[in-house]
Enzyme design. Sequence first.
Site, short mmCIF file in Angstrom:
data_model
loop_
_atom_site.label_atom_id
_atom_site.label_comp_id
_atom_site.label_asym_id
_atom_site.label_seq_id
_atom_site.Cartn_x
_atom_site.Cartn_y
_atom_site.Cartn_z
N THR A 31 0.80 -1.23 0.00
CA THR A 31 0.00 0.00 0.00
C THR A 31 0.83 1.28 0.00
OG1 THR A 31 -1.62 1.27 1.26
CG2 THR A 31 -0.17 -0.15 2.54
N TYR A 52 -2.10 -0.85 10.56
CA TYR A 52 -2.36 -1.45 9.25
C TYR A 52 -1.16 -1.27 8.31
CZ TYR A 52 -3.88 -1.61 4.39
OH TYR A 52 -3.93 -1.86 3.04
N1 LIG Z 1 -8.66 -1.13 -1.13
C1 LIG Z 1 -7.63 -0.30 -1.12
O1 LIG Z 1 -7.78 0.91 -1.26
C2 LIG Z 1 -6.24 -0.83 -0.96
C3 LIG Z 1 -5.16 0.04 -1.11
C4 LIG Z 1 -3.87 -0.45 -0.98
C5 LIG Z 1 -3.66 -1.80 -0.72
N2 LIG Z 1 -4.73 -2.64 -0.56
C6 LIG Z 1 -4.48 -4.06 -0.27
O2 LIG Z 1 -5.18 -4.84 -1.23
C7 LIG Z 1 -5.58 -6.06 -0.63
C8 LIG Z 1 -7.04 -6.30 -0.90
O3 LIG Z 1 -7.82 -5.24 -0.37
P1 LIG Z 1 -9.37 -5.14 -0.64
O4 LIG Z 1 -9.74 -3.72 -0.69
O5 LIG Z 1 -9.75 -6.00 -1.78
O6 LIG Z 1 -9.94 -5.77 0.74
P2 LIG Z 1 -11.13 -6.80 0.98
O7 LIG Z 1 -11.44 -6.76 2.42
O8 LIG Z 1 -12.25 -6.56 0.02
O9 LIG Z 1 -10.46 -8.18 0.61
C9 LIG Z 1 -9.64 -8.90 1.49
C10 LIG Z 1 -10.02 -10.36 1.37
O10 LIG Z 1 -9.14 -11.13 2.19
C11 LIG Z 1 -9.91 -12.08 2.90
N3 LIG Z 1 -9.18 -12.39 4.13
C12 LIG Z 1 -8.84 -11.55 5.14
N4 LIG Z 1 -8.12 -12.20 6.07
C13 LIG Z 1 -7.99 -13.48 5.64
C14 LIG Z 1 -7.34 -14.65 6.16
N5 LIG Z 1 -6.67 -14.63 7.32
N6 LIG Z 1 -7.40 -15.79 5.44
C15 LIG Z 1 -8.05 -15.83 4.26
N7 LIG Z 1 -8.68 -14.77 3.72
C16 LIG Z 1 -8.65 -13.60 4.40
C17 LIG Z 1 -11.25 -11.43 3.14
O11 LIG Z 1 -12.31 -12.36 3.35
C18 LIG Z 1 -11.44 -10.66 1.84
O12 LIG Z 1 -12.11 -11.43 0.85
C19 LIG Z 1 -5.21 -5.98 0.84
O13 LIG Z 1 -3.99 -6.68 1.06
C20 LIG Z 1 -5.03 -4.51 1.07
O14 LIG Z 1 -4.12 -4.26 2.12
C21 LIG Z 1 -6.02 -2.18 -0.67
#
Ligand SMILES: NC(=O)c1ccc[n+]([C@@H]2O[C@H](COP(=O)([O-])OP(=O)(O)OC[C@H]3O[C@@H](n4cnc5c(N)ncnc54)[C@H](O)[C@@H]3O)[C@@H](O)[C@H]2O)c1
Length: 327
Positions: free
Chosen positions: A110, A134
């Site tokens: 991120t 985070y």
């Molecule tokens: N959304 C953003 O703006 C953003 C920005 C930068 C980085 N990210 C990174 O992108 C990735 C995805 O983010 P997102 O927005 O799709 O989030 P999200 O919450 O929609 O997706 C995360 C998924 O991981 C699953 N999950 C969480 N913990 C778990 C575990 N221990 N075992 C198995 N599954 C697990 C959840 O059920 C979910 O489906 C993350 O790593 C996040 O840090 C997101």
Amino acid sequence: MTGGAGYIGSAIALALVDAGHDVVVLDDLSAGAAEAVVGARLVVAGIDDRAVLDRELPGVDVVVHCAARIVVAESIADPLGYHDANVARTIALLRACVDHGVLRVVQSSTAALYAEAPSLVVDEEAPIAPASPYAAGKAMVERILLDAGSLGLRSLVLRYFNPLGADPRGRVGMRGERGSHVLERLRGAWAERTPFTITGVRWPTRDGSGMRDYVHVWDLAEAHVAAVERFDDVVAHGSRVVNLGSGAGTTVRELVAAFEHVVGGRLEVVEGPPRPGDVAGARTTIDRARDELGWTPRRSLEDAIRDALAWAARDGAPATSQDDGLG
Ligand SMILES: NC(=O)c1ccc[n+]([C@@H]2O[C@H](COP(=O)([O-])OP(=O)(O)OC[C@H]3O[C@@H](n4cnc5c(N)ncnc54)[C@H](O)[C@@H]3O)[C@@H](O)[C@H]2O)c1
């Protein structure tokens, strides 16, 4: 593909399927939805479930590690829970990967881990200063991946800026409530004819409102396809960091204008103070993504807004950017 039932993971998994790859999604559905997994096989389990990993990892070429808990405020309230979920369980996953000789990892990271940049531009060498548990957990995982290079593990760390939008073909998008995210607030203001508040108008940006680098989630997904397909060319050994953004900064006022253009109407805008923890923001350079992944974003901010609104109208769920801070 861990976390492949979530917002970004479901787009990545589907883009990989579209590109002809054989994808297994590992997700515990703590935040994701089974219906978000399209064209891939879903295994419902935690990323640290050793019995499942022992069964599923043999034969895997690349692990795309997207699973995480992602709510910044929640991570401040529950730092131990966050470090357990995002750091300790990632170590368990990586241990299983190494034991099974699965030595290519694409890691979701991120832009939230960068220090504030007075120039409002960051590249991959910019200093980091994670401001929440985070973001700190993401930085720790980056460091762990680097150190695991001595075990033969290679990693491609992709630092996302502000993902927005949905699959342009309407198959996957954001589900569920995501709090007060900027596009959701815009959508609410438009639907209910209520004023939209710009939080902070004295930032050192061209118009005083905060700046973000919004990247269409499908562009982001396509960058992962490139990361998987070019992995061995990009990472000969150790770990490589690549920023993924549009390369363009968008202020809140510019976002409002883009939204108005897409919906074909005007919003009533009022100005308010910044929220606690807000920052001026930054955009990324995208030279490394272009040179090493052969990827450049192809979709505009208006495309992302249009696709998010179309998905929200179809699904009945909020369509938002995950975070109008550097999520
Ligand atoms: N959304 C953003 O703006 C953003 C920005 C930068 C980085 N990210 C990174 O992108 C990735 C995805 O983010 P997102 O927005 O799709 O989030 P999200 O919450 O929609 O997706 C995360 C998924 O991981 C699953 N999950 C969480 N913990 C778990 C575990 N221990 N075992 C198995 N599954 C697990 C959840 O059920 C979910 O489906 C993350 O790593 C996040 O840090 C997101």
